[in-house]
Motif scaffolding. Structure first.
Motif, PDB file in Angstrom:
ATOM      1  N   THR A 116      -6.145   0.745   8.888  1.00  0.00           N
ATOM      2  CA  THR A 116      -4.895   0.007   9.101  1.00  0.00           C
ATOM      3  C   THR A 116      -3.974   0.057   7.886  1.00  0.00           C
ATOM      4  O   THR A 116      -2.810  -0.317   7.996  1.00  0.00           O
ATOM      5  N   LEU A 117      -4.488   0.515   6.751  1.00  0.00           N
ATOM      6  CA  LEU A 117      -3.613   0.660   5.589  1.00  0.00           C
ATOM      7  C   LEU A 117      -2.594   1.752   5.897  1.00  0.00           C
ATOM      8  O   LEU A 117      -2.972   2.831   6.359  1.00  0.00           O
ATOM      9  N   PRO A 118      -1.320   1.460   5.640  1.00  0.00           N
ATOM     10  CA  PRO A 118      -0.297   2.472   5.921  1.00  0.00           C
ATOM     11  C   PRO A 118      -0.516   3.720   5.078  1.00  0.00           C
ATOM     12  O   PRO A 118      -0.846   3.619   3.905  1.00  0.00           O
ATOM     13  N   GLY A 119      -0.357   4.874   5.687  1.00  0.00           N
ATOM     14  CA  GLY A 119      -0.529   6.146   4.998  1.00  0.00           C
ATOM     15  C   GLY A 119       0.668   6.495   4.148  1.00  0.00           C
ATOM     16  O   GLY A 119       1.379   5.632   3.663  1.00  0.00           O
ATOM     17  N   ARG A 120       0.901   7.743   4.021  1.00  0.00           N
ATOM     18  CA  ARG A 120       2.006   8.229   3.194  1.00  0.00           C
ATOM     19  C   ARG A 120       3.311   7.547   3.565  1.00  0.00           C
ATOM     20  O   ARG A 120       3.640   7.418   4.729  1.00  0.00           O
TER      21      ARG A 120
ATOM     22  N   SER B 135       7.300   7.370   3.876  1.00  0.00           N
ATOM     23  CA  SER B 135       8.355   8.358   4.102  1.00  0.00           C
ATOM     24  C   SER B 135       9.558   8.077   3.213  1.00  0.00           C
ATOM     25  O   SER B 135      10.393   8.934   2.987  1.00  0.00           O
ATOM     26  N   ALA B 136       9.649   6.858   2.689  1.00  0.00           N
ATOM     27  CA  ALA B 136      10.757   6.486   1.822  1.00  0.00           C
ATOM     28  C   ALA B 136      10.315   6.622   0.367  1.00  0.00           C
ATOM     29  O   ALA B 136       9.165   6.407   0.038  1.00  0.00           O
ATOM     30  N   ALA B 137      11.241   6.924  -0.486  1.00  0.00           N
ATOM     31  CA  ALA B 137      10.927   6.997  -1.922  1.00  0.00           C
ATOM     32  C   ALA B 137      10.700   5.600  -2.458  1.00  0.00           C
ATOM     33  O   ALA B 137      11.361   4.647  -2.047  1.00  0.00           O
ATOM     34  N   ALA B 138       9.763   5.497  -3.383  1.00  0.00           N
ATOM     35  CA  ALA B 138       9.421   4.178  -3.939  1.00  0.00           C
ATOM     36  C   ALA B 138      10.426   3.773  -4.994  1.00  0.00           C
ATOM     37  O   ALA B 138      10.928   4.525  -5.736  1.00  0.00           O
TER      38      ALA B 138
ATOM     39  N   TRP C  74       0.789  -1.226   0.000  1.00  0.00           N
ATOM     40  CA  TRP C  74       0.000   0.000   0.000  1.00  0.00           C
ATOM     41  C   TRP C  74       0.831   1.292   0.000  1.00  0.00           C
ATOM     42  O   TRP C  74       0.463   2.246  -0.706  1.00  0.00           O
ATOM     43  N   PRO C  75       1.926   1.402   0.741  1.00  0.00           N
ATOM     44  CA  PRO C  75       2.658   2.681   0.719  1.00  0.00           C
ATOM     45  C   PRO C  75       3.062   3.138  -0.685  1.00  0.00           C
ATOM     46  O   PRO C  75       3.036   4.332  -0.973  1.00  0.00           O
ATOM     47  N   VAL C  76       3.390   2.213  -1.562  1.00  0.00           N
ATOM     48  CA  VAL C  76       3.721   2.574  -2.940  1.00  0.00           C
ATOM     49  C   VAL C  76       2.461   2.550  -3.803  1.00  0.00           C
ATOM     50  O   VAL C  76       2.220   3.463  -4.599  1.00  0.00           O
ATOM     51  N   LEU C  77       1.643   1.541  -3.640  1.00  0.00           N
ATOM     52  CA  LEU C  77       0.442   1.393  -4.454  1.00  0.00           C
ATOM     53  C   LEU C  77      -0.466   2.603  -4.341  1.00  0.00           C
ATOM     54  O   LEU C  77      -1.057   3.038  -5.338  1.00  0.00           O
ATOM     55  N   ARG C  78      -0.548   3.187  -3.171  1.00  0.00           N
ATOM     56  CA  ARG C  78      -1.429   4.342  -2.974  1.00  0.00           C
ATOM     57  C   ARG C  78      -1.027   5.521  -3.845  1.00  0.00           C
ATOM     58  O   ARG C  78      -1.834   6.395  -4.146  1.00  0.00           O
ATOM     59  N   THR C  79       0.235   5.556  -4.285  1.00  0.00           N
ATOM     60  CA  THR C  79       0.693   6.635  -5.159  1.00  0.00           C
ATOM     61  C   THR C  79       0.394   6.341  -6.631  1.00  0.00           C
ATOM     62  O   THR C  79       0.548   7.227  -7.467  1.00  0.00           O
ATOM     63  N   LEU C  80       0.006   5.110  -6.924  1.00  0.00           N
ATOM     64  CA  LEU C  80      -0.235   4.692  -8.306  1.00  0.00           C
ATOM     65  C   LEU C  80      -1.713   4.654  -8.680  1.00  0.00           C
ATOM     66  O   LEU C  80      -2.039   4.602  -9.866  1.00  0.00           O
TER      67      LEU C  80
END
Length: 121
Positions: free
Chosen positions: A112-116, A118-121, A91-97
């Protein structure tokens, strides 16, 4: 005939899209019991052009598969084709896609899905 303002049109479009994705959600992330490895062929109503078979062992293909299923799948597709643990881990990367509407609906329904990330994908 009265016309709506551009802001009202955008707002109603947003509401329609969010409701469309909300209506497809599973009751729980535990309901997502799809495959986690190997080749998976998506049905035509989800992937009607381009790549239809994805190797879930390949990170880029897995991410593309999840993005496609989240955007195009119906409730039954989500529960049969996605895995809850895999969705959470990606989810941390998928949410940006995915679209903002998909992201907002999923994060509102499943805190419970992780939000933003902090690391670059």
């Amino acid at each position: 005939m009265a016309s709506q303002s551009p802001t009202a049109d955008a707002s109603s479009t947003t509401d329609v899209l969010r409701q469309r994705y909300a209506d497809r959600l599973p009751d729980s992330l535990h309901d997502l019991t799809g495959p986690i490895r190997g080749d998976v062929a998506l049905p035509l109503h989800i992937a009607w052009s381009g790549l239809r078979t994805y190797n879930l062992d390949r990170p880029r293909q897995r991410m593309s598969y999840y993005r496609t299923v989240l955007a195009e799948g119906q409730h039954e597709d989500l529960t049969a084709l996605l895995d809850g643990d895999l969705l959470v881990s990606q989810w941390p990367v998928l949410r940006t896609l995915v679209s903002r509407h998909i992201r907002d609906v999923w994060e509102a329904a499943f805190p419970t899905l992780p939000g933003r990330t902090s690391a670059a994908a």
